[in-house]
Design an enzyme around this catalytic site. Structure first.
Site, PDB file in Angstrom:
ATOM      1  CD  GLU A   1      -6.911   5.351   2.958  1.00 26.98           C
ATOM      2  OE1 GLU A   1      -6.723   5.877   1.858  1.00 26.98           O
ATOM      3  OE2 GLU A   1      -5.982   4.849   3.645  1.00 26.98           O
TER       4      GLU A   1
ATOM      5  CG  ASP B   1      -2.205   0.758   1.004  1.00 26.29           C
ATOM      6  OD1 ASP B   1      -3.244   0.412   1.602  1.00 26.29           O
ATOM      7  OD2 ASP B   1      -2.170   1.730   0.208  1.00 26.29           O
TER       8      ASP B   1
HETATM    9  O1  LIG Z   1      -4.717   5.033  -3.412  1.00 27.59           O
HETATM   10  C1  LIG Z   1      -3.821   3.956  -3.336  1.00 27.59           C
HETATM   11  C2  LIG Z   1      -4.046   3.173  -2.044  1.00 27.59           C
HETATM   12  C3  LIG Z   1      -5.392   2.449  -2.004  1.00 27.59           C
HETATM   13  O2  LIG Z   1      -5.465   1.510  -3.077  1.00 27.59           O
HETATM   14  C4  LIG Z   1      -5.535   1.704  -0.662  1.00 27.59           C
HETATM   15  O3  LIG Z   1      -6.754   0.960  -0.590  1.00 27.59           O
HETATM   16  C5  LIG Z   1      -5.545   2.665   0.512  1.00 27.59           C
HETATM   17  O4  LIG Z   1      -5.271   1.981   1.708  1.00 27.59           O
HETATM   18  C6  LIG Z   1      -4.592   3.801   0.291  1.00 27.59           C
HETATM   19  N1  LIG Z   1      -4.324   4.744   1.154  1.00 27.59           N
HETATM   20  C7  LIG Z   1      -3.524   5.599   0.552  1.00 27.59           C
HETATM   21  C8  LIG Z   1      -2.966   6.759   1.268  1.00 27.59           C
HETATM   22  N2  LIG Z   1      -3.543   7.871   0.658  1.00 27.59           N
HETATM   23  C9  LIG Z   1      -3.090   9.094   0.906  1.00 27.59           C
HETATM   24  C10 LIG Z   1      -3.741  10.158   0.302  1.00 27.59           C
HETATM   25  C11 LIG Z   1      -3.303  11.434   0.537  1.00 27.59           C
HETATM   26  C12 LIG Z   1      -2.236  11.664   1.366  1.00 27.59           C
HETATM   27  C13 LIG Z   1      -1.586  10.574   1.993  1.00 27.59           C
HETATM   28  C14 LIG Z   1      -2.015   9.293   1.761  1.00 27.59           C
HETATM   29  C15 LIG Z   1      -3.289   5.220  -0.741  1.00 27.59           C
HETATM   30  N3  LIG Z   1      -3.960   4.062  -0.878  1.00 27.59           N
END
Ligand SMILES: OC[C@@H]1[C@@H](O)[C@H](O)[C@@H](O)c2nc(CNc3ccccc3)cn21
Length: 584
Positions: free
Chosen positions: A472, A275
């Site tokens: 999340e 992830d």
């Molecule tokens: O988006 C990619 C992955 C996703 O497929 C996963 O299910 C999920 O757990 C996941 N979490 C993030 C973290 N996203 C994030 C967004 C903005 C700032 C920091 C982290 C990315 N992803």
């Protein structure tokens, strides 16, 4: 005749072997590296560092955010990837978890909890096919979906990404994999699916996102494994590792569960992806180190969603390999797995967008499937004196609630932006618009979010209330699952009018509403329906009868969480509950 790996008549295994033999160490390390589109500056770095995969994180879109500009962006990245000596195509991944939800104008389907309420695996397969067509229309080849999590505690911010609280429902909905990929990879609009998140993401203590799943191995296998087994049976091409821990061990470093169980015992032959910054968490410190690179790759992770500091990642990975701390056999295994899927997908033959699918983005046909899914996901929980279905010919209907006229709210997280948004964030039909479309020309529909103006002259008041979007950990609710003060005030105003109150709950999970329920005449769980709000009105006014069944137990009180079928606790409504309309 050219090199064997370019000969599409040869079996994938032979093409992989030939290509692997031609690859330098740098070629191999690059294939294991996934970079965020916004981090690839200059774009030439994609070729310079032999990057094998690009992703869009939630909300990471080109400007303008149109299907065409996504396809142009994809093709531009691909052209750069193909400029390397071996010309290995990159594979582009995205979270299309309820439609191609980062793309403005795409069809937004109900989130998984609503699809679980339909109990219709064939419908979910059709949705997967529709989403695959929209994804293909933008060039993208890999969907980080379906989440096959089994959400055991509704305080978890990702409860809505789960098809249900017991493994049978997510297992049945693994048909989404077949919808996305097709019967085999490489067919028309075939998109690589991802079974996520391995393993036990929905079982953390307190429903804490990225928390600790404290269960025996028997319980882990009984509750969280079956959906993955079904996905593997359906040929899912990738598996994403969970941020969570099992009995205190971070999944991203768990060699037993990734290599021995998933790849060994279950025989998973696709590739395993981390992830986002998942390997950074192994030492409890921000950023990633060579030790974390080694631990995660040796545990069996094949591709790392870095996603930003790809130069450092490749440098640290190279050092771990040249020092012998990561055996070359592990690097070759990861490359074989990744390249096999690229060959099977047909990326070497058809690396660019198939523009014949671009017009399917947000098409009427796809929106029709979504509307059907919305109808079938509605769960009727209370219906005093058969107030529902409402008559279409009622003279006056009042509509209230912050979620009645808000595409952002009815779509939830992972919509245009990672955390979702408010208002007309993408084309669709709000629940209010659906109501207006359904009633007779002589019916007056009055809308006021707060309920101002309600009086006894109305046949009924429809209150569309619930949760505002989240994704999340931002959706974790350790301190209560009740309605917000805005909704409570609106409902009180409606109640005071003496007019029958029909509550439509727009939420990503069961909420703590037992105290208010006696004041309501009817209650429909609408979940997070997405852009096709017409499907809610279809049921409210009887064009379609409600058939939805709860995918998760509905608590009496948040203090009961976790509460699941068979645990001996007394719920407000049990899993499987759903009323029908009285025979008219
Ligand atoms: O988006 C990619 C992955 C996703 O497929 C996963 O299910 C999920 O757990 C996941 N979490 C993030 C973290 N996203 C994030 C967004 C903005 C700032 C920091 C982290 C990315 N992803």
């Amino acid at each position: 005749a050219g090199p064997i790996y370019r000969d599409s008549t040869r079996p994938a295994a032979e093409r992989v072997a030939d290509l692997l033999a031609r690859m330098s160490l740098d070629d191999k390390l690059g294939q294991m590296t996934q970079a965020e589109r916004g981090a690839l500056t200059p774009q030439a770095d994609l070729a310079r560092y032999r990057i094998g995969s690009v992703l869009s994180g939630g909300g990471s879109a080109p400007t303008p955010n149109t299907a065409k500009s996504w396809a142009d962006m994809y093709d531009s990245f691909q052209r750069t990837a193909l400029s390397t000596p071996l010309g290995i195509p990159m594979i582009y991944g995205i979270d299309a978890v309820h439609g191609h939800n980062n793309v403005r104008g795409a069809t937004i389907f109900p989130h998984n909890i609503g699809l679980g309420a339909t109990r219709d695996p064939a419908l979910v397969q059709r949705i997967g096919r529709a989403v695959a067509e929209e994804i293909s229309g933008t060039g993208i080849d890999w969907d980080f979906a379906p989440c096959l999590c089994v959400a055991r505690d509704d305080r978890w911010g990702r409860t809505y990404e789960s098809f249900g609280e017991t493994p049978d429902i997510p297992t049945s909905m693994a048909t989404f994999v077949t919808g996305l990929q097709g019967p085999s990879l490489g067919g028309p609009a075939s998109v690589l699916a991802t079974a996520k998140h391995w393993i036990g993401d929905g079982g953390t203590t307190g429903g804490k996102d990225q928390g600790n799943t404290e269960v025996s191995e028997a319980e882990l296998r009984e509750t969280h494994l079956p959906p993955f087994q079904e996905a593997l049976k359906r040929g899912v091409g990738s598996v994403m590792i969970s941020y969570s821990s099992w009995n205190g061990v971070k999944m991203h470093g768990n060699g037993y569960l990734i290599t021995d169980v998933l790849k060994g015992e279950l025989g998973f032959s696709g590739f395993v992806v981390s992830d986002w910054q998942g390997i950074d968490q192994l030492d409890g410190q921000p950023g990633f180190t060579g030790d974390e690179v080694r631990a995660s790759i040796n545990a069996g992770i094949d591709m790392v969603m870095v996603p930003n500091d790809y130069k450092l990642f490749i440098s640290l990975l190279r050092t771990e390999v040249t020092s012998g701390r990561i055996p070359m056999s592990r690097i070759d295994d990861a490359n074989r797995r990744i390249l096999t899927k690229k060959f099977e997908l047909g990326l070497f033959e058809r690396p660019y967008t198939d523009r014949s699918y671009t017009a399917t983005v947000g098409s009427a046909a796809h929106r029709g499937i979504a509307r059907q899914a919305v109808r079938d996901s509605q769960v009727l929980l209370q219906n005093k004196w058969g107030v529902l279905p409402l008559p279409k010919t009622a003279s006056k209907v009042f509509v209230a609630g912050k979620s009645a006229d808000n595409i952002g709210y009815q779509s939830g997280g992972w919509t245009i932006d990672w955390q979702g948004g408010s208002g007309p964030i993408t084309p669709g039909t709000t629940i209010l618009q659906g109501i207006k479309n359904t009633v007779s020309p002589s019916t007056t529909v009055t809308y006021n979010a707060n309920g101002d103006g309600i009086d006894g002259s109305y046949k009924a008041a429809i209150a569309v209330v619930g949760e505002t979007p989240y994704a999340e950990f931002k959706g974790d609710r350790p301190n209560g699952l009740g309605l917000d003060d805005t909704d409570l005030a609106t409902l009180a105003k409606l109640k005071a009018s003496g007019v029958p109150v029909v509550v439509v709950l727009v939420s990503g999970r069961p909420l703590d509403i037992a105290q208010q329920l006696p004041n309501w005449d009817a209650l429909v769980a609408a979940w997070l329906p997405g852009t096709e709000g017409q499907g809610v009105a279809d049921v409210l006014f009887g064009d379609y009868a409600p058939t939805g069944k709860l995918p998760s137990t509905w608590m009496q009180s948040a203090s009961q969480q976790p509460i699941n079928t068979g645990d001996g606790k007394t719920p407000l409504f049990p899993q499987g509950f759903g009323l029908q309309y009285a025979r008219s």
